[in-house]
Motif scaffolding. Structure first.
Motif, PDB file in Angstrom:
ATOM      1  N   TYR A  77       0.819  30.540 -36.915  1.00  0.00           N
ATOM      2  CA  TYR A  77       0.880  29.988 -38.267  1.00  0.00           C
ATOM      3  C   TYR A  77      -0.480  29.655 -38.871  1.00  0.00           C
ATOM      4  O   TYR A  77      -0.588  29.515 -40.087  1.00  0.00           O
ATOM      5  N   ILE A  78      -1.510  29.500 -38.077  1.00  0.00           N
ATOM      6  CA  ILE A  78      -2.827  29.108 -38.581  1.00  0.00           C
ATOM      7  C   ILE A  78      -3.750  30.327 -38.544  1.00  0.00           C
ATOM      8  O   ILE A  78      -3.931  30.955 -37.503  1.00  0.00           O
ATOM      9  N   THR A  79      -4.348  30.655 -39.686  1.00  0.00           N
ATOM     10  CA  THR A  79      -5.160  31.867 -39.800  1.00  0.00           C
ATOM     11  C   THR A  79      -6.663  31.589 -39.754  1.00  0.00           C
ATOM     12  O   THR A  79      -7.447  32.521 -39.868  1.00  0.00           O
ATOM     13  N   CYS A  80      -7.057  30.327 -39.629  1.00  0.00           N
ATOM     14  CA  CYS A  80      -8.486  29.988 -39.578  1.00  0.00           C
ATOM     15  C   CYS A  80      -8.820  29.475 -38.178  1.00  0.00           C
ATOM     16  O   CYS A  80      -7.922  29.153 -37.389  1.00  0.00           O
ATOM     17  N   PRO A  81     -10.107  29.398 -37.836  1.00  0.00           N
ATOM     18  CA  PRO A  81     -10.482  28.806 -36.545  1.00  0.00           C
ATOM     19  C   PRO A  81      -9.984  27.368 -36.441  1.00  0.00           C
ATOM     20  O   PRO A  81     -10.011  26.620 -37.429  1.00  0.00           O
ATOM     21  N   TYR A  82      -9.524  26.985 -35.268  1.00  0.00           N
ATOM     22  CA  TYR A  82      -9.020  25.631 -35.076  1.00  0.00           C
ATOM     23  C   TYR A  82      -9.289  25.184 -33.645  1.00  0.00           C
ATOM     24  O   TYR A  82      -9.546  25.999 -32.748  1.00  0.00           O
ATOM     25  N   ASN A  83      -9.228  23.892 -33.451  1.00  0.00           N
ATOM     26  CA  ASN A  83      -9.349  23.305 -32.119  1.00  0.00           C
ATOM     27  C   ASN A  83      -8.205  22.335 -31.892  1.00  0.00           C
ATOM     28  O   ASN A  83      -7.880  21.532 -32.774  1.00  0.00           O
ATOM     29  N   ILE A  84      -7.568  22.426 -30.760  1.00  0.00           N
ATOM     30  CA  ILE A  84      -6.556  21.458 -30.343  1.00  0.00           C
ATOM     31  C   ILE A  84      -6.898  21.043 -28.932  1.00  0.00           C
ATOM     32  O   ILE A  84      -6.987  21.884 -28.030  1.00  0.00           O
ATOM     33  N   GLY A  85      -7.117  19.749 -28.734  1.00  0.00           N
ATOM     34  CA  GLY A  85      -7.424  19.245 -27.406  1.00  0.00           C
ATOM     35  C   GLY A  85      -6.187  19.215 -26.532  1.00  0.00           C
ATOM     36  O   GLY A  85      -5.228  19.963 -26.741  1.00  0.00           O
ATOM     37  N   GLU A  86      -6.169  18.312 -25.605  1.00  0.00           N
ATOM     38  CA  GLU A  86      -5.047  18.223 -24.675  1.00  0.00           C
ATOM     39  C   GLU A  86      -3.793  17.723 -25.373  1.00  0.00           C
ATOM     40  O   GLU A  86      -3.834  16.829 -26.218  1.00  0.00           O
ATOM     41  N   VAL A  87      -2.659  18.334 -25.060  1.00  0.00           N
ATOM     42  CA  VAL A  87      -1.360  17.928 -25.577  1.00  0.00           C
ATOM     43  C   VAL A  87      -0.594  17.229 -24.472  1.00  0.00           C
ATOM     44  O   VAL A  87      -0.450  17.762 -23.373  1.00  0.00           O
ATOM     45  N   GLU A  88      -0.121  16.019 -24.731  1.00  0.00           N
ATOM     46  CA  GLU A  88       0.532  15.238 -23.681  1.00  0.00           C
ATOM     47  C   GLU A  88       1.810  14.599 -24.185  1.00  0.00           C
ATOM     48  O   GLU A  88       2.020  14.447 -25.390  1.00  0.00           O
ATOM     49  N   LEU A  89       2.651  14.236 -23.233  1.00  0.00           N
ATOM     50  CA  LEU A  89       3.910  13.577 -23.544  1.00  0.00           C
ATOM     51  C   LEU A  89       3.679  12.079 -23.702  1.00  0.00           C
ATOM     52  O   LEU A  89       2.890  11.482 -22.976  1.00  0.00           O
ATOM     53  N   THR A  90       4.349  11.469 -24.679  1.00  0.00           N
ATOM     54  CA  THR A  90       4.244  10.022 -24.876  1.00  0.00           C
ATOM     55  C   THR A  90       5.633   9.406 -24.780  1.00  0.00           C
ATOM     56  O   THR A  90       6.642  10.048 -25.072  1.00  0.00           O
ATOM     57  N   PHE A  91       5.671   8.150 -24.372  1.00  0.00           N
ATOM     58  CA  PHE A  91       6.940   7.421 -24.350  1.00  0.00           C
ATOM     59  C   PHE A  91       6.752   5.982 -24.830  1.00  0.00           C
ATOM     60  O   PHE A  91       7.383   5.552 -25.783  1.00  0.00           O
TER      61      PHE A  91
END
Length: 452
Positions: free
Chosen positions: A47-61
């Motif tokens: 869905y994203i057509t430009c450069p991007y950065n996403i760090g760590e994805v984690e579960l929250t409760f």
């Protein structure tokens, strides 16, 4: 017996807590950062057509209790453009979204429900040709046979949105406008039913295509910003508001919206064409409103606008039919304004024309504007005004007028100038040597004035 129930309650509570902990541990073991991060990055690639950065994805409760959520850290969208104030469209410390566990277990679909944004810095840019830096999302058809994955992303249904401590910069070279919002936070609670309405047609689209819900209840919308500014060179407007707050409740049913709007701007500055109209003034608005999308009609019922110590009552409606007209039926009224305080609020371009005139007293007025505005037509304006406890001094007039009492009605009709008039229902005043008590009228005030 009491001891038995006490032990039973403690036991049941312990079992429930242990069950919740066990469920949390199991889910955390299944949805580990190593599994979640590539899933989210893969979806972002679609869905994203430009450069991007996403760090760590984690579960929250615990931070989203009692729901589970996904937190993406250090999210950044990058799209450098010549002339833009920055290369980054958006950068945030973290983005948290709660997930529907029932959908997760039933169909292994990750469906989002609530969103939380923290420390967002956003930059919106439009160049001189009208090209934007935020046109970086692909919303077209997806591949029919995507690669298999342990999990997939389902529909996004936003019921709650919270934004905290964010900043926005806006630069539009095409329209010669710019703006900035600093340290703003917001929250939205939204309940929506699926749309089954096809009430209007807009460029070949039904209302269902424009708003994908038949009924929407927007509750407790709140927005606050420490500072907001706006500049438009083409309109010669320069505005700044400090400590802005907006509250909104709204119900949308098909093409009709009804709600309550409240705006507080305790430090407002507005400059137009070089004249200052507001300077650190306290502006507030309370407006029960209705909106009809099929006729582009806005209606305000018993609204109030306050500027410092001045209160204005507002009722009426404005609509924008497809032929380009502006149809108005608006009533504005105020009571017991001190003339001297009103004059102190006027811009210098007006006050400099009144240097030879000094007026004191208490003014009340009721003004109605009704009709069509376009290139050849203007709304008809009917005004009733009264002045009490008045005093008037004018250079060139040898007498001081005191105890002035005036009751006047005026009609201004630019479509038929002969209809315009001023009725002096009562005019009383005293001079040091005499008194005045008069009635009369001025007809054809926009052409050949006829006094009676």
């Amino acid at each position: 017996m009491k001891k038995f129930f006490k032990i039973l309650a403690i036991s049941l509570t312990s079992i429930i807590i242990l069950a919740l902990v066990a469920v949390a541990v199991v889910i955390w073991m299944v949805l580990t950062p190593k599994r979640l991060t590539p899933i989210l990055q893969k979806q972002a690639d679609r869905y994203i057509t430009c450069p991007y950065n996403i760090g760590e994805v984690e579960l929250t409760f615990f931070s989203t209790f009692p729901q589970f959520g996904l937190r993406a850290n250090d999210v950044e969208l990058i799209n450098p453009m010549e002339g833009a104030p920055c290369d980054t469209i958006a950068k945030m410390d973290n983005l948290v979204a709660t997930i529907d566990l029932s959908r997760l277990w039933e169909s292994r679909a990750i469906q989002f429900d609530q969103f939380y944004l923290t420390n967002l810095d956003a930059c919106i840019f439009i160049n001189e040709e009208g090209k934007t830096n935020f046109d970086v999302f692909y919303l077209g058809p997806q591949e029919e046979n995507p690669e298999p994955s342990d999990f997939r992303f389902g529909a996004v249904e936003i019921h709650n949105l919270k934004i905290k401590d964010c900043n926005l910069t806006y630069l539009d070279l095409f329209n010669k406008m710019s703006g900035k919002i600093e340290h703003f936070s917001s929250k939205i609670h939204l309940d929506a039913d699926e749309n089954k309405s096809d009430e209007i047609d807009n460029d070949g689209k039904t209302w269902s295509d424009i708003v994908p819900y038949e009924k929407v209840n927007l509750r407790d919308f709140y927005f606050e910003a420490s500072r907001a500014e706006y500049q438009a060179d083409s309109l010669q407007i320069n505005a700044e508001i400090q400590d802005l707050t907006i509250n909104l409740d709204m119900d949308l049913d098909g093409a009709v919206a009804e709600g309550q709007l409240a705006v507080s701007a305790p430090k407002s500055f507005v400059q137009y064409a070089g004249d200052t109209y507001l300077k650190d003034d306290n502006l507030s608005i309370k407006a029960p409103f209705g909106f009809w999308a099929d006729s582009m009609k806005v209606e305000v019922d018993k609204g109030r606008v306050s500027l410092n110590q001045f209160d204005i009552a507002v009722d009426g409606n404005v609509s924008l039919p497809e032929n380009g007209d502006i149809v108005t039926d608006v009533n504005v009224a105020f009571e017991k304004w001190k003339v001297k305080e009103i004059l102190a609020e006027l811009p210098s371009s007006i006050t400099k024309m009144l240097t030879d005139l000094e007026v004191k007293g208490v003014l009340s007025a009721d003004v109605k504007a009704k009709g069509i505005y376009n290139e050849t037509s203007f709304p008809v304006i009917l005004a009733n005004a009264s002045l009490t406890n008045g005093e008037v001094d004018y250079v060139g007039f040898p007498y001081h007028l005191s105890k002035v009492l005036a009751d006047v009605q005026a009609l201004v009709d630019m479509n038929s100038k002969s209809n315009s008039y001023v009725y002096i229902n009562r005019l009383k005043a005293e001079t040091p040597r005499s008194s005045i008590d008069a009635q009369g009228s001025l007809l054809n005030i926009l052409s050949d004035i006829n006094a009676d």
